[in-house]
Design a protein around this motif. Structure first.
Motif, PDB file in Angstrom:
ATOM      1  N   LYS A  75       0.798  -1.226   0.000  1.00 23.99           N
ATOM      2  CA  LYS A  75       0.000   0.000   0.000  1.00 23.99           C
ATOM      3  C   LYS A  75       0.832   1.278   0.000  1.00 23.99           C
ATOM      4  O   LYS A  75       0.540   2.199  -0.774  1.00 23.99           O
ATOM      5  CB  LYS A  75      -0.979   0.003   1.171  1.00 23.99           C
ATOM      6  CG  LYS A  75      -1.875   1.232   1.179  1.00 23.99           C
ATOM      7  CD  LYS A  75      -2.830   1.242   2.343  1.00 23.99           C
ATOM      8  CE  LYS A  75      -3.652   2.518   2.341  1.00 23.99           C
ATOM      9  NZ  LYS A  75      -4.580   2.551   3.456  1.00 23.99           N
ATOM     10  N   PRO A  76       1.868   1.413   0.830  1.00 23.15           N
ATOM     11  CA  PRO A  76       2.629   2.671   0.827  1.00 23.15           C
ATOM     12  C   PRO A  76       3.249   3.010  -0.528  1.00 23.15           C
ATOM     13  O   PRO A  76       3.431   4.183  -0.846  1.00 23.15           O
ATOM     14  CB  PRO A  76       3.731   2.423   1.875  1.00 23.15           C
ATOM     15  CG  PRO A  76       3.174   1.380   2.764  1.00 23.15           C
ATOM     16  CD  PRO A  76       2.326   0.502   1.886  1.00 23.15           C
ATOM     17  N   LEU A  77       3.535   2.011  -1.322  1.00 17.03           N
ATOM     18  CA  LEU A  77       4.144   2.271  -2.628  1.00 17.03           C
ATOM     19  C   LEU A  77       3.135   2.811  -3.643  1.00 17.03           C
ATOM     20  O   LEU A  77       3.513   3.465  -4.609  1.00 17.03           O
ATOM     21  CB  LEU A  77       4.802   1.003  -3.158  1.00 17.03           C
ATOM     22  CG  LEU A  77       5.944   0.475  -2.291  1.00 17.03           C
ATOM     23  CD1 LEU A  77       6.441  -0.860  -2.808  1.00 17.03           C
ATOM     24  CD2 LEU A  77       7.083   1.487  -2.225  1.00 17.03           C
ATOM     25  N   PHE A  78       1.858   2.535  -3.431  1.00 15.18           N
ATOM     26  CA  PHE A  78       0.827   3.015  -4.333  1.00 15.18           C
ATOM     27  C   PHE A  78       0.061   4.215  -3.775  1.00 15.18           C
ATOM     28  O   PHE A  78      -0.572   4.950  -4.527  1.00 15.18           O
ATOM     29  CB  PHE A  78      -0.174   1.895  -4.644  1.00 15.18           C
ATOM     30  CG  PHE A  78       0.388   0.849  -5.552  1.00 15.18           C
ATOM     31  CD1 PHE A  78       0.370   1.014  -6.925  1.00 15.18           C
ATOM     32  CD2 PHE A  78       0.937  -0.308  -5.022  1.00 15.18           C
ATOM     33  CE1 PHE A  78       0.883   0.048  -7.758  1.00 15.18           C
ATOM     34  CE2 PHE A  78       1.450  -1.278  -5.852  1.00 15.18           C
ATOM     35  CZ  PHE A  78       1.427  -1.103  -7.228  1.00 15.18           C
ATOM     36  N   ALA A  79       0.085   4.402  -2.488  1.00  9.87           N
ATOM     37  CA  ALA A  79      -0.727   5.437  -1.846  1.00  9.87           C
ATOM     38  C   ALA A  79      -0.351   6.851  -2.290  1.00  9.87           C
ATOM     39  O   ALA A  79      -1.206   7.732  -2.325  1.00  9.87           O
ATOM     40  CB  ALA A  79      -0.618   5.320  -0.329  1.00  9.87           C
ATOM     41  N   HIS A 105       3.865  11.904 -12.346  1.00 13.88           N
ATOM     42  CA  HIS A 105       5.178  12.504 -12.119  1.00 13.88           C
ATOM     43  C   HIS A 105       6.114  11.554 -11.379  1.00 13.88           C
ATOM     44  O   HIS A 105       7.214  11.282 -11.827  1.00 13.88           O
ATOM     45  CB  HIS A 105       5.025  13.823 -11.351  1.00 13.88           C
ATOM     46  CG  HIS A 105       6.323  14.461 -11.016  1.00 13.88           C
ATOM     47  ND1 HIS A 105       7.166  14.963 -11.968  1.00 13.88           N
ATOM     48  CD2 HIS A 105       6.939  14.639  -9.828  1.00 13.88           C
ATOM     49  CE1 HIS A 105       8.249  15.440 -11.388  1.00 13.88           C
ATOM     50  NE2 HIS A 105       8.137  15.259 -10.085  1.00 13.88           N
ATOM     51  N   TYR A 106       5.684  11.068 -10.246  1.00  5.77           N
ATOM     52  CA  TYR A 106       6.496  10.124  -9.470  1.00  5.77           C
ATOM     53  C   TYR A 106       5.604   9.015  -8.962  1.00  5.77           C
ATOM     54  O   TYR A 106       4.628   9.271  -8.271  1.00  5.77           O
ATOM     55  CB  TYR A 106       7.189  10.824  -8.297  1.00  5.77           C
ATOM     56  CG  TYR A 106       7.943   9.870  -7.415  1.00  5.77           C
ATOM     57  CD1 TYR A 106       9.036   9.169  -7.893  1.00  5.77           C
ATOM     58  CD2 TYR A 106       7.529   9.630  -6.110  1.00  5.77           C
ATOM     59  CE1 TYR A 106       9.717   8.267  -7.091  1.00  5.77           C
ATOM     60  CE2 TYR A 106       8.206   8.739  -5.299  1.00  5.77           C
ATOM     61  CZ  TYR A 106       9.299   8.067  -5.795  1.00  5.77           C
ATOM     62  OH  TYR A 106       9.967   7.169  -5.008  1.00  5.77           O
ATOM     63  N   GLN A 107       5.948   7.808  -9.314  1.00  9.73           N
ATOM     64  CA  GLN A 107       5.202   6.636  -8.871  1.00  9.73           C
ATOM     65  C   GLN A 107       6.170   5.685  -8.173  1.00  9.73           C
ATOM     66  O   GLN A 107       6.903   4.954  -8.824  1.00  9.73           O
ATOM     67  CB  GLN A 107       4.527   5.968 -10.059  1.00  9.73           C
ATOM     68  CG  GLN A 107       3.490   6.865 -10.704  1.00  9.73           C
ATOM     69  CD  GLN A 107       2.885   6.268 -11.952  1.00  9.73           C
ATOM     70  OE1 GLN A 107       3.555   5.599 -12.708  1.00  9.73           O
ATOM     71  NE2 GLN A 107       1.605   6.519 -12.152  1.00  9.73           N
ATOM     72  N   PRO A 108       6.185   5.710  -6.830  1.00  7.97           N
ATOM     73  CA  PRO A 108       7.175   4.927  -6.067  1.00  7.97           C
ATOM     74  C   PRO A 108       7.190   3.437  -6.393  1.00  7.97           C
ATOM     75  O   PRO A 108       8.233   2.803  -6.335  1.00  7.97           O
ATOM     76  CB  PRO A 108       6.762   5.153  -4.612  1.00  7.97           C
ATOM     77  CG  PRO A 108       5.929   6.365  -4.611  1.00  7.97           C
ATOM     78  CD  PRO A 108       5.302   6.470  -5.963  1.00  7.97           C
ATOM     79  N   TRP A 109       6.058   2.862  -6.755  1.00  5.77           N
ATOM     80  CA  TRP A 109       6.004   1.429  -7.029  1.00  5.77           C
ATOM     81  C   TRP A 109       6.885   1.049  -8.204  1.00  5.77           C
ATOM     82  O   TRP A 109       7.349  -0.089  -8.304  1.00  5.77           O
ATOM     83  CB  TRP A 109       4.565   0.968  -7.241  1.00  5.77           C
ATOM     84  CG  TRP A 109       3.863   1.608  -8.406  1.00  5.77           C
ATOM     85  CD1 TRP A 109       3.119   2.745  -8.383  1.00  5.77           C
ATOM     86  CD2 TRP A 109       3.854   1.145  -9.752  1.00  5.77           C
ATOM     87  NE1 TRP A 109       2.641   3.029  -9.630  1.00  5.77           N
ATOM     88  CE2 TRP A 109       3.080   2.052 -10.499  1.00  5.77           C
ATOM     89  CE3 TRP A 109       4.425   0.062 -10.406  1.00  5.77           C
ATOM     90  CZ2 TRP A 109       2.861   1.913 -11.857  1.00  5.77           C
ATOM     91  CZ3 TRP A 109       4.198  -0.081 -11.761  1.00  5.77           C
ATOM     92  CH2 TRP A 109       3.425   0.834 -12.475  1.00  5.77           C
TER      93      TRP A 109
END
Length: 148
Positions: A75-79, A105-109
């Motif tokens: 979840k934190p990677l998509f939130a 712009h920035y997608q941590p996943w």
């Protein structure tokens, strides 16, 4: 990539995981090992075997671990960047997308290759026997998934 891939075998061969791990430690191990268990550019047949052996030997899948992994690893990677057509309060699809200016712009996943294998592991280790059991199992977790 080739240097990393060749260095993976000695690392996996020397992996010594304690027998008693907390749920958080098990979830981290799931995140690290599951992407190494599939055919991918970063794995070899030998590394897949070693990763799968380590995963099966140290992780005992259970609902608490699956929920913890979804909540604290996935979840934190998509939130940070929910889909622009997702209504965050209801998890329903919006007729028109919300503001998409910063969405892509920035997608941590994207910085975590193999994350789909962590999700796959969670799904495969969800024990569901009937439709009713399925609903009961996923009802407490729905907002974990819906707000991704």
């Amino acid at each position: 990539m080739q240097a990393w891939k060749s260095g993976l075998l000695p690392t996996l061969s020397q992996l010594d995981v304690p027998s008693l791990l907390s749920t958080a430690e098990q979830a981290k191990l799931v995140k690290v090992l599951t992407p190494l268990t599939v055919t991918a550019p970063w794995t070899s047949p030998k590394s897949r075997t070693l990763a799968l052996t380590a995963l099966l030997a140290t992780i005992s899948p259970n609902p608490a671990l699956v929920t913890y992994t979804l909540l604290n690893v996935v979840k934190p990677l998509f939130a940070a960047t929910p889909h622009p057509r997702l209504h965050l309060a209801t998890a329903h699809v919006l007729a028109r997308p919300a503001d998409t200016q910063d969405t892509y712009h920035y997608q941590p996943w994207k910085d975590h290759p193999g994350l789909e294998e962590v999700l796959r592991w969670c799904i495969l280790n969800t024990q569901v026997r009937t439709t009713l059991a399925f609903r009961q199992c996923f009802s407490p977790c729905w907002f974990l998934v819906a707000h991704l």
